[in-house]
Design an enzyme around this catalytic site. Structure first.
Site, PDB file in Angstrom:
ATOM      1  N   GLY A 277     -35.336  56.948 -40.801  1.00  0.00           N
ATOM      2  CA  GLY A 277     -33.873  55.468 -40.877  1.00  0.00           C
ATOM      3  C   GLY A 277     -34.475  55.736 -42.210  1.00  0.00           C
ATOM      4  O   GLY A 277     -35.608  54.939 -42.468  1.00  0.00           O
ATOM      5  N   THR A 278     -33.888  55.878 -43.300  1.00  0.00           N
ATOM      6  CA  THR A 278     -34.224  56.040 -44.481  1.00  0.00           C
ATOM      7  C   THR A 278     -33.537  55.688 -45.426  1.00  0.00           C
ATOM      8  O   THR A 278     -31.914  55.615 -45.245  1.00  0.00           O
ATOM      9  CB  THR A 278     -34.309  57.876 -44.717  1.00  0.00           C
ATOM     10  N   THR A 279     -33.741  55.031 -46.818  1.00  0.00           N
ATOM     11  CA  THR A 279     -32.401  55.029 -47.884  1.00  0.00           C
ATOM     12  C   THR A 279     -34.027  56.184 -48.626  1.00  0.00           C
ATOM     13  O   THR A 279     -35.069  55.512 -49.466  1.00  0.00           O
ATOM     14  CB  THR A 279     -32.518  53.715 -48.577  1.00  0.00           C
TER      15      THR A 279
END
Length: 297
Positions: A76-78
Site C-alpha cells: 500500500g504505497t505512495t
C-alpha cells in the site's frame, strides 16, 4: 506489493497446492489422509489442553488473523515523480504490508534501472521486482549494442511493453523517471494495464487518492531542485497522514545532469498534519499527556 513463489509442479508433499485444487476443496478439505502430510501447529485451548491444528487454507477461514499472515506482501504505497527545471525528483514512502500487518517498515521502493533512470514501484512487490529485473537486463543489452546509455523514453517503453504484454498476470503500477542528454528530465507513468503517459508529474499507489487536489494546487512549472524535493516530501507526508497503507520514512532520488542524489527523511522529521500527534516513546506517554490539541502545519 506482494512476493509470489516460483511456479512448480505440485507434489504429494506440496500441501498448499494440493488443497488449492477445486476437487480437493469440494470433496475432502479436512480428510485425515490429507492432514497427515500437512505441518501441524501447536495450539492451547482455553482449558489448557495442547491441540495440534492442521496448517491449511481452511485455517485462515476459521481464524482471520491467520489470513493476514498468509496474505501476499503488498505495498500500500505512495510514489511520486516530479519534473523541475533541470531534472526530476522521485519520492516514495517505505511501508510494505502483509494483510493488516506491516511486513517491512523501511523498504526501498525506488529501484535503479540504469545510471540515469530509476523506477518507482507500487502494487505487488514480486511483480514490480521481476519487471525491474527484466527491464534492467534489456537496458544493459541496449547500452552494449548502441555504445551509449539508454534514454528515459526507451526505458519507459520497455517497462510499458512488459506490463502490457503481461497485463493479465501483473498487479503493479510504476513511475519511470530520469535524465538524458537528449530530452533532459522526464517522468513517465505506467499504471495497471501497461498504458504509458508522459507527465510533468506523476503519482501512484494507494496514497495517491489523497494527493490529486494538492498537486493541482501546488505543482508549478520551472521549480528549482529544492522546491521540487520539498514538494515531494510534503506530498508523501500528507499521504502517510491520511493513508493507513502508507508509512515509515520518505526516500527521494534527484536525477539531473550532475548525477544522482539519494536523500532519506526519517518519520519523526516529517511535518505533522491535522489531528496527528507528536512521536512518543510509548503509548503511556500519549495517555498521560495533558495536551491533546491537533497539530496544524
Amino acid at each position: 506489493m506482494e512476493h509470489r513463489a516460483h511456479q512448480r509442479i505440485p507434489s504429494l508433499l506440496d500441501s498448499k497446492r494440493l488443497l488449492s485444487l477445486p476437487s480437493l476443496q469440494e470433496t475432502a478439505p479436512f480428510s485425515l489422509s490429507l492432514s497427515l502430510s500437512l505441518p501441524l501447529l501447536p495450539f492451547a485451548n482455553k482449558s489448557g489442553t495442547r491441540v495440534y491444528l492442521c496448517k491449511s487454507p481452511y485455517l485462515s477461514r476459521m481464524d482471520p488473523s491467520m489470513a493476514d499472515l498468509n496474505s501476499p506482501h503488498s505495498m500500500g504505497t505512495t510514489i511520486i515523480g516530479v519534473t523541475y527545471d533541470g531534472g526530476v525528483v522521485l519520492g516514495a514512502d517505505s511501508r510494505t504490508s502483509t494483510g493488516m500487518y506491516v511486513a517491512n517498515r523501511a523498504s526501498d521502493k525506488i529501484t535503479q534501472l540504469t545510471d540515469n533512470v530509476y523506477l518507482c514501484r507500487s502494487g505487488s512487490a514480486a511483480d514490480s521486482q521481476v519487471v525491474a529485473d527484466y527491464v534492467r537486463y534489456h537496458l544493459h543489452q541496449h547500452t552494449i549494442s548502441l555504445g551509449q546509455p539508454a534514454t528515459v523514453k526507451v526505458a519507459a517503453n520497455i517497462v510499458r511493453q512488459i506490463s502490457y504484454n503481461n497485463k493479465n498476470m501483473l498487479q503493479t503500477g510504476m513511475i519511470v523517471g530520469g535524465w538524458d542528454k537528449y530530452e533532459g528530465g522526464k517522468i513517465y507513468g505506467v499504471p495497471l494495464g501497461g498504458t504509458i503517459i508522459e507527465q510533468p508529474f506523476a503519482i501512484g499507489g494507494s496514497g495517491s487518492s489523497y494527493l490529486y487536489g494538492f498537486f493541482d494546487q501546488a505543482w508549478k512549472e520551472g521549480m528549482t531542485k529544492d522546491e521540487a524535493e520539498k514538494l515531494v516530501v510534503k506530498a508523501v507526508s500528507l499521504a502517510i497522514a491520511r493513508d493507513g497503507a502508507s508509512g515509515g520514512v520518505v526516500r527521494t532520488v534527484i536525477i539531473n545532469s550532475e548525477g544522482v542524489t539519494r536523500n532519506f527523511y526519517p518519520g519523526d522529521s516529517l511535518p505533522l498534519w491535522h489531528e496527528e500527534l507528536e512521536p512518543q516513546n510509548s503509548l503511556l506517554d500519549i495517555l498521560s499527556s495533558s495536551s491533546s490539541e491537533p497539530m496544524v502545519t
